[in-house]
Write a protein that holds these residues in place. Structure first.
Motif, PDB file in Angstrom:
ATOM      1  N   GLY A  13      23.908  83.074  65.156  1.00 41.94           N
ATOM      2  CA  GLY A  13      22.667  82.961  64.392  1.00 41.94           C
ATOM      3  C   GLY A  13      22.983  82.147  63.143  1.00 41.94           C
ATOM      4  O   GLY A  13      23.861  82.523  62.366  1.00 41.94           O
ATOM      5  N   SER A  14      22.306  81.002  62.979  1.00 45.28           N
ATOM      6  CA  SER A  14      22.764  80.045  61.954  1.00 45.28           C
ATOM      7  C   SER A  14      21.686  79.692  60.933  1.00 45.28           C
ATOM      8  O   SER A  14      21.699  78.586  60.403  1.00 45.28           O
ATOM      9  CB  SER A  14      23.284  78.780  62.626  1.00 45.28           C
ATOM     10  N   LYS A  15      20.769  80.600  60.688  1.00 43.29           N
ATOM     11  CA  LYS A  15      19.795  80.276  59.636  1.00 43.29           C
ATOM     12  C   LYS A  15      20.331  80.735  58.289  1.00 43.29           C
ATOM     13  O   LYS A  15      21.499  80.568  57.985  1.00 43.29           O
ATOM     14  CB  LYS A  15      18.426  80.836  59.983  1.00 43.29           C
ATOM     15  N   HIS A  34      30.256  78.433  64.488  1.00 44.65           N
ATOM     16  CA  HIS A  34      28.872  78.799  64.220  1.00 44.65           C
ATOM     17  C   HIS A  34      28.066  78.543  65.486  1.00 44.65           C
ATOM     18  O   HIS A  34      27.986  77.413  65.960  1.00 44.65           O
ATOM     19  CB  HIS A  34      28.373  77.922  63.066  1.00 44.65           C
ATOM     20  N   ASP A  36      24.331  79.149  67.670  1.00 48.33           N
ATOM     21  CA  ASP A  36      22.908  79.514  67.641  1.00 48.33           C
ATOM     22  C   ASP A  36      22.335  79.168  69.007  1.00 48.33           C
ATOM     23  O   ASP A  36      22.775  78.215  69.648  1.00 48.33           O
ATOM     24  CB  ASP A  36      22.167  78.733  66.540  1.00 48.33           C
ATOM     25  N   GLN A  41      19.393  73.733  65.668  1.00 46.20           N
ATOM     26  CA  GLN A  41      19.576  74.554  64.474  1.00 46.20           C
ATOM     27  C   GLN A  41      21.041  74.571  64.028  1.00 46.20           C
ATOM     28  O   GLN A  41      21.331  74.671  62.845  1.00 46.20           O
ATOM     29  CB  GLN A  41      19.028  75.967  64.731  1.00 46.20           C
ATOM     30  N   ILE A  42      21.970  74.470  64.976  1.00 43.42           N
ATOM     31  CA  ILE A  42      23.398  74.454  64.607  1.00 43.42           C
ATOM     32  C   ILE A  42      23.682  73.241  63.727  1.00 43.42           C
ATOM     33  O   ILE A  42      24.341  73.349  62.683  1.00 43.42           O
ATOM     34  CB  ILE A  42      24.309  74.416  65.856  1.00 43.42           C
TER      35      ILE A  42
END
Ligand code: NAD
Ligand code: NAG
Length: 98
Positions: A13-15, A34, A36, A41-42
């Motif tokens: 999850g990368s937010k 990291h 996602d 989004q990554i």
């Protein structure tokens, strides 16, 4: 600082929250993967992290002894969860509320 243990940290999850954890582990010298579920989004996350670390360094608020150039080099994006978790010493998930 990070121990010499071979494994790294995986943040799933990368937010906002996942990105913040990735930065915190990198500031301690840990390698971070990291992941996602949204591949785009990554890439956003890695770009945001680079900008945020520069901003923190300029504000004299960067954590750890590594520079804002060195810390992002510890963080890599990974779009394959099997590969992301391979050999990990710590896996942390930050998923949205279901
Ligand atoms: N943002 C805040 O201020 C805040 C504060 C306290 C708690 N939280 C909690 O922390 C968690 C993360 O919040 P956030 O704001 O960073 O992000 P968010 O909840 O907006 O997004 C989470 C990220 O996880 C990804 N994701 C969703 N399902 C996934 C899966 N199965 N595998 C991998 N990745 C997946 C999404 O693509 C997204 O990028 C949430 O549960 C939230 O409720 C957030
Ligand atoms: C993810 O990685 C594993 C291990 O390398 C591989 O077997 C699998 O095919 C990959 N999945 C995708 C969707 O590429």
């Amino acid at each position: 600082m990070a121990s010499l243990a071979a494994g790294g940290v995986v943040i799933i999850g990368s937010k906002l929250i996942g990105g913040s954890w990735a930065m915190l582990f990198a500031s301690g010298g840990f390698k971070v993967k990291h992941y996602d579920i949204e591949q785009e989004q990554i890439m956003n996350a890695l770009e945001n992290i680079r900008k945020e670390l520069k901003r923190l360094e300029q504000a004299d608020s960067l954590k750890g002894s590594l520079s804002a150039e060195q810390q992002p080099s510890l963080i890599s994006g990974c779009s394959n969860i099997t590969e992301a978790v391979e050999g990990a010493m710590h896996i942390q998930t930050l998923l949205p509320h279901q």
